[in-house]
Design an enzyme around this catalytic site. Structure first.
Site, mmCIF file in Angstrom:
data_model
loop_
_atom_site.group_PDB
_atom_site.id
_atom_site.type_symbol
_atom_site.label_atom_id
_atom_site.label_comp_id
_atom_site.label_asym_id
_atom_site.label_seq_id
_atom_site.Cartn_x
_atom_site.Cartn_y
_atom_site.Cartn_z
ATOM 1 N N LYS A 158 -4.064 16.376 -8.423
ATOM 2 C CA LYS A 158 -5.175 15.605 -8.937
ATOM 3 C C LYS A 158 -4.948 15.246 -10.404
ATOM 4 C CE LYS A 158 -8.154 18.543 -6.188
ATOM 5 N NZ LYS A 158 -8.536 19.944 -6.266
ATOM 6 N N GLY A 159 -4.076 16.006 -11.038
ATOM 7 C CA GLY A 159 -3.914 15.900 -12.493
ATOM 8 C C GLY A 159 -3.568 14.509 -13.003
ATOM 9 N N GLU A 169 2.768 11.094 -13.543
ATOM 10 C CA GLU A 169 2.447 12.527 -13.554
ATOM 11 C C GLU A 169 1.638 12.894 -14.787
ATOM 12 O OE1 GLU A 169 1.940 15.225 -12.362
ATOM 13 O OE2 GLU A 169 3.616 16.210 -11.398
ATOM 14 N N ASP A 170 0.902 13.978 -14.676
ATOM 15 C CA ASP A 170 0.166 14.473 -15.837
ATOM 16 C C ASP A 170 1.089 15.213 -16.797
ATOM 17 O OD1 ASP A 170 0.598 16.512 -14.006
ATOM 18 O OD2 ASP A 170 -1.459 17.256 -14.012
ATOM 19 N N LYS A 215 6.829 19.146 -21.482
ATOM 20 C CA LYS A 215 7.130 20.377 -22.225
ATOM 21 C C LYS A 215 8.633 20.622 -22.084
ATOM 22 C CE LYS A 215 2.930 22.943 -20.943
ATOM 23 N NZ LYS A 215 2.509 24.120 -20.158
ATOM 24 N N VAL A 225 -2.117 23.610 -21.517
ATOM 25 C CA VAL A 225 -3.082 22.605 -21.972
ATOM 26 C C VAL A 225 -4.000 22.146 -20.838
ATOM 27 C CG1 VAL A 225 -1.711 21.740 -23.910
ATOM 28 C CG2 VAL A 225 -1.346 20.783 -21.626
ATOM 29 N N ASP A 243 -6.052 20.869 -15.476
ATOM 30 C CA ASP A 243 -7.080 21.893 -15.294
ATOM 31 C C ASP A 243 -6.592 23.295 -15.626
ATOM 32 O OD1 ASP A 243 -5.366 22.011 -12.879
ATOM 33 O OD2 ASP A 243 -6.809 23.527 -12.246
ATOM 34 N N ARG A 270 -10.803 19.304 -16.329
ATOM 35 C CA ARG A 270 -10.082 18.055 -16.040
ATOM 36 C C ARG A 270 -10.731 16.874 -16.750
ATOM 37 N NH1 ARG A 270 -6.332 18.813 -11.921
ATOM 38 N NH2 ARG A 270 -6.894 20.321 -10.327
HETATM 39 P P1 IMP Z 1 6.368 22.041 -12.931
HETATM 40 O O1 IMP Z 1 6.727 22.008 -11.485
HETATM 41 O O2 IMP Z 1 6.605 23.410 -13.538
HETATM 42 O O3 IMP Z 1 6.998 20.960 -13.753
HETATM 43 O O4 IMP Z 1 4.800 21.917 -13.013
HETATM 44 C C1 IMP Z 1 4.159 20.742 -12.818
HETATM 45 C C2 IMP Z 1 2.691 20.951 -12.519
HETATM 46 O O5 IMP Z 1 2.201 22.202 -13.028
HETATM 47 C C3 IMP Z 1 1.865 19.896 -13.213
HETATM 48 O O6 IMP Z 1 1.770 18.739 -12.439
HETATM 49 C C4 IMP Z 1 0.561 20.619 -13.418
HETATM 50 O O7 IMP Z 1 -0.242 20.491 -12.273
HETATM 51 C C5 IMP Z 1 0.933 22.068 -13.616
HETATM 52 N N1 IMP Z 1 1.040 22.430 -15.046
HETATM 53 C C6 IMP Z 1 2.151 22.683 -15.769
HETATM 54 N N2 IMP Z 1 1.864 22.963 -17.049
HETATM 55 C C7 IMP Z 1 0.513 22.868 -17.154
HETATM 56 C C8 IMP Z 1 -0.416 23.018 -18.255
HETATM 57 O O8 IMP Z 1 -0.057 23.280 -19.421
HETATM 58 N N3 IMP Z 1 -1.725 22.828 -17.943
HETATM 59 C C9 IMP Z 1 -2.167 22.512 -16.704
HETATM 60 N N4 IMP Z 1 -1.342 22.350 -15.661
HETATM 61 C C10 IMP Z 1 -0.021 22.532 -15.876
HETATM 62 MG MG MG Z 2 0.672 17.287 -11.763
#
Ligand code: IMP
Ligand code: MG
Length: 176
Positions: free
Chosen positions: A41-42, A97-98, A129, A152, A158, A164
């Site tokens: 949803k992000g 993507e968020d 990040k 964050v 969220d 959100r």
């Molecule tokens: P990844 O697979 O580790 O790159 O994570 C991606 C997903 O993790 C994002 O689409 C978010 O839904 C969640 N996520 C990662 N870091 C954060 C954060 O700092 N705040 C909220 N959600 C996060």
């Molecule tokens: Mg996401």
């Protein structure tokens, strides 16, 4: 335990940057149509704002993958919760993507979507990040802001399904 939110990126800064990225995408895809894929949803808040700033023809689709629980740490488990409605064959696909953290979610998604024969496949993220990246070969074609390794919320992101709807990006600070 309760939490406090410290503002990291203001609403005005986000708006200005999304405008810039929207213009850049419109230039880069000039003469084409871009197919935006929102990762729910992000990504929803960012996708809506970004799509309004793109001046070439746009189509939208939605997908939901899960890699996180209600925790602040990556589980490393990725599964498709909702697949796309439309095929990607011949389309210029831009994933919206968020945030990219470890890159596991996107690494997995890009692999699946590439097999559906899009004309092109690129990635646009509101936040990145880079210090947290585990999947090193993941290329972010468009990124609004690089942020440090902090958890964050806001603008779609969220913490246990909360925050959100904040119009800015804030860091979650846990207090006893
Ligand atoms: P990844 O697979 O580790 O790159 O994570 C991606 C997903 O993790 C994002 O689409 C978010 O839904 C969640 N996520 C990662 N870091 C954060 C954060 O700092 N705040 C909220 N959600 C996060
Ligand atoms: Mg996401």
């Amino acid at each position: 335990m309760s939490e406090k939110i410290r503002e990291l990126i203001s609403e005005a800064e986000i708006d200005a940057r999304i405008r810039e990225i929207g213009q850049q995408i419109s230039r880069d895809y000039a003469g084409k149509e871009v197919h935006l894929i929102c990762v729910l949803k992000g990504g929803v808040y960012f996708m809506c704002e970004l799509s309004k700033r793109i001046t070439i023809p746009v189509s939208l689709d939605f997908m939901s993958v899960s890699s996180y629980g209600d925790d602040t740490k990556s589980s490393g488990v990725v599964r498709i919760v909702k697949d796309l409605d439309q095929p990607l064959e011949g389309k210029h696909v831009l994933i919206v993507e968020d945030i990219i953290d470890s890159g596991r979610t996107l690494g997995y998604l890009m692999e699946i979507l590439a097999k559906r024969n899009p004309a092109s496949l690129k990635l646009c993220t509101l936040l990145d990040k880079p210090d947290c990246r585990v999947i090193k070969n993941l290329k972010t074609d468009y990124c609004c802001f690089e942020i440090p390794d902090e958890f964050v919320v806001g603008y779609g992101l969220d913490y246990a399904q909360k925050y959100r709807n904040l119009p800015y990006i804030g860091v979650v600070e846990l207090e006893k």
